[in-house]
Design an enzyme around this catalytic site. Structure first.
Site, short mmCIF file in Angstrom:
data_model
loop_
_atom_site.label_atom_id
_atom_site.label_comp_id
_atom_site.label_asym_id
_atom_site.label_seq_id
_atom_site.Cartn_x
_atom_site.Cartn_y
_atom_site.Cartn_z
N ASP A 1 0.85 -1.20 0.00
CA ASP A 1 0.00 0.00 0.00
C ASP A 1 0.88 1.24 0.00
OD1 ASP A 1 -1.77 2.06 0.45
OD2 ASP A 1 -2.34 1.41 2.46
N GLU B 1 30.16 11.79 1.46
CA GLU B 1 30.83 11.96 2.75
C GLU B 1 29.85 12.57 3.76
OE1 GLU B 1 34.20 14.44 1.95
OE2 GLU B 1 35.37 12.82 1.04
N GLU C 1 28.27 13.71 7.19
CA GLU C 1 28.67 14.00 8.56
C GLU C 1 27.45 13.89 9.47
OE1 GLU C 1 32.19 17.26 7.51
OE2 GLU C 1 30.09 17.89 7.61
N GLU D 1 34.75 15.13 13.93
CA GLU D 1 34.68 16.31 13.06
C GLU D 1 34.80 17.59 13.89
OE1 GLU D 1 34.74 17.87 10.39
OE2 GLU D 1 34.92 16.30 8.87
N GLU E 1 32.54 11.70 11.33
CA GLU E 1 32.47 11.34 9.91
C GLU E 1 33.13 9.98 9.73
OE1 GLU E 1 34.01 12.80 5.49
OE2 GLU E 1 33.90 14.27 7.12
N HIS F 1 29.58 16.18 1.43
CA HIS F 1 30.35 16.42 0.21
C HIS F 1 30.19 15.20 -0.70
CE1 HIS F 1 33.11 18.75 3.19
NE2 HIS F 1 31.99 19.41 2.94
N ARG G 1 39.17 24.28 -0.24
CA ARG G 1 37.96 23.84 0.44
C ARG G 1 36.97 24.97 0.72
NH1 ARG G 1 38.82 18.54 2.49
NH2 ARG G 1 40.97 17.89 2.12
N GLU H 1 34.70 17.46 -6.34
CA GLU H 1 33.88 17.31 -5.14
C GLU H 1 32.92 18.49 -5.02
OE1 GLU H 1 34.77 16.96 -0.32
OE2 GLU H 1 36.07 18.17 -1.62
N ARG I 1 30.66 20.45 -2.66
CA ARG I 1 30.74 20.56 -1.20
C ARG I 1 29.52 21.21 -0.55
NH1 ARG I 1 35.52 19.84 1.12
NH2 ARG I 1 35.22 21.50 2.67
#
Length: 467
Positions: free
Chosen positions: A51, A130, A132, A211, A218, A267, A337, A355, A357
């Site tokens: 359902d 990745e 966290e 972290e 992480e 990320h 970063r 990546e 982020r």
């Protein structure tokens, strides 16, 4: 895996229950459990009815019947169940047409991959997520017309230094939690147990660490394709939450549970492969190919609209603010970063990737990766130039220079409105169905955006009660 082989495994390993799991439009993992001995080959091959009318923003009650078709290759033994249980992810089908249901996120990821293949751009796309997370000792929250509050607690928290009883110190101050050793890192053993459970679930895990924020962690996992990476995120969250719960703690992937500390993102590393070769490897900027740079161009062009899926909740935008290491500028750079897109330093062409982020793990991972895929496809199809890379610390730019760089959205509503105004790249190839987009946006706006606009907060009492 053939259905007969899975039934043999059920018999040989003494499996008592089979748990069928799937993610809804908003990232919530759903499940229904069957007695293993009652399943047969026909059900495993052709699907099992259920359902769908009570799943948020799915079927109305007069069209509630749906079919779950198990992906037998996804099966794993659940390490958290007292009775031996095999978990299987799968796809949702519409029994009236025999087609995949257009509002099921895993199906949209399938369609994104099929569209990528149909254009000849690649035959596989890989994502390395990745996520966290926070693990707290407790959480309390209260929401009523007459008042509201929330409170989290953790023995790591710097707010506990003055508490009565045994207090041994070694607290982690806000924004000071990256890589501290024990006894400051109180969750090392718990994370190790999470990793053990993940490995028992069939996941490849490389590492884990504390972290930046208090009580934040992480775990590094191996990448997957657009489908299996979505499965991996659901398995990751399942392992973290259930291991914490087993120890009387509570885990959350909420992007910003605490004011004044870093938030949790997800990320996502990405690369497109064709004929067994990484199409992102080349001799351009940071050893990327022109294809990869065009893919970056697509992500940057649609970087605000894509947030409806990569940063899907109102709380996502508590994280995307300056000063907390979250990228708020739509730029790209090698190893930098502070940019929305970072190109990691690697020595092998097989590992060449970039990546994204900005995103977090508060929504559907399948929709997150499908939206990223469609933005990359649009960039490659239309040869979208990403512009020059920005190899500066964006967080420290002078205001006038920072203003010249496009910013991420500031609110959930802004992201949804941007997506509704810029969605042709999503609906290309019928990957994101128009009806799905409208249903998704309407639910988010009515159930999340509007209530958050109307609900007074404790901060407003602090600011305005005496006005």
């Amino acid at each position: 895996m053939a259905a007969s082989a899975l039934l043999d495994r059920i018999k040989n390993e003494g499996i008592e229950y089979v748990d069928l799991q799937f993610g809804d439009m908003f990232g919530m993992l759903q499940h229904t459990t069957f007695v293993a001995s009652e399943l047969d080959e026909d059900q495993l091959e052709n699907g099992i009815p259920f359902d769908g009318s009570s799943i948020r923003a799915w079927k109305s009650i007069e069209k509630s019947d749906m079919i779950f078709k198990p992906d037998l290759s996804s099966a794993f033994v659940d390490p958290f169940r007292e009775q031996k249980t095999l978990v299987i992810f799968g796809d949702i089908y519409e029994p009236r047409t025999g087609e995949r249901y257009e509002r099921a996120p895993r199906n949209i990821a399938h369609k994104a991959l099929e569209y990528l293949k149909s254009l000849g751009i690649g035959d596989e796309i890989f994502f390395g997520p990745e996520p966290e997370f926070f693990i707290f000792d407790g959480v309390r929250y209260y929401i009523e017309p007459r008042g509201s509050y929330f409170e989290v607690d953790s023995q790591e928290g710097p707010w506990t230094t003055g508490e009565d009883g045994v207090n041994l110190g070694h607290k982690i101050r806000h924004k000071m939690g990256y890589f501290p050793a024990t006894p400051q890192d109180t969750q090392m053993d718990l994370r190790s147990e999470i990793v053990t459970n993940m490995r028992n679930m069939g996941m490849t895990v490389y590492l884990h660490h504390h972290e930046v924020a208090t009580s934040q962690g992480e775990i590094g996992i191996k990448f997957g394709n657009i489908i299996t990476a979505g499965d991996l995120v659901h398995k990751y969250k399942y392992a973290v939450k259930n291991t914490a719960y087993k120890h009387g703690k509570t885990a959350t992937f909420m992007p910003k549970p605490m004011f004044g500390d870093n938030g949790s993102g997800m990320h996502a590393h990405a690369s497109i492969w064709k004929d067994g070769k990484n199409t992102f490897a080349g001799d351009g900027y940071a050893n990327l190919s022109q294809t990869a740079l065009y893919a970056i161009g697509g992500l940057l062009k649609h970087g605000r609209a894509i947030q409806a899926f990569t940063n899907p909740t109102g709380n996502s935008y508590r994280r995307l603010v300056p000063g907390y290491e979250a990228p708020v500028k739509l730029a790209y750079s090698a190893t930098n970063r502070s940019a929305a897109i970072r190109i990691p330093y690697v020595t092998s062409d097989k590992a060449r990737r970039f990546e994204f982020r900005c995103g977090d793990a508060s929504g559907s991972p399948y929709l997150n990766f499908a939206a990223m895929t469609m933005a990359m496809i649009d960039g490659i199809k239309n040869k979208i130039d990403p512009g020059a890379a920005l190899d500066k610390n964006i967080y420290d730019l002078p205001p006038e220079e920072a203003q010249s760089i496009p910013s991420t959205c500031a609110t959930q509503e802004e992201a949804i409105r941007e997506m509704l105004a810029d969605k042709d790249w999503l609906t290309a190839g019928d990957v994101f169905d128009e009806e799905f987009i409208q249903a998704y946006a309407e639910f988010r706006l009515k159930s999340e955006v509007e209530p958050m606009k109307l609900q007074p907060t404790p901060l407003e009492y602090d600011l305005y009660y005496d006005c």
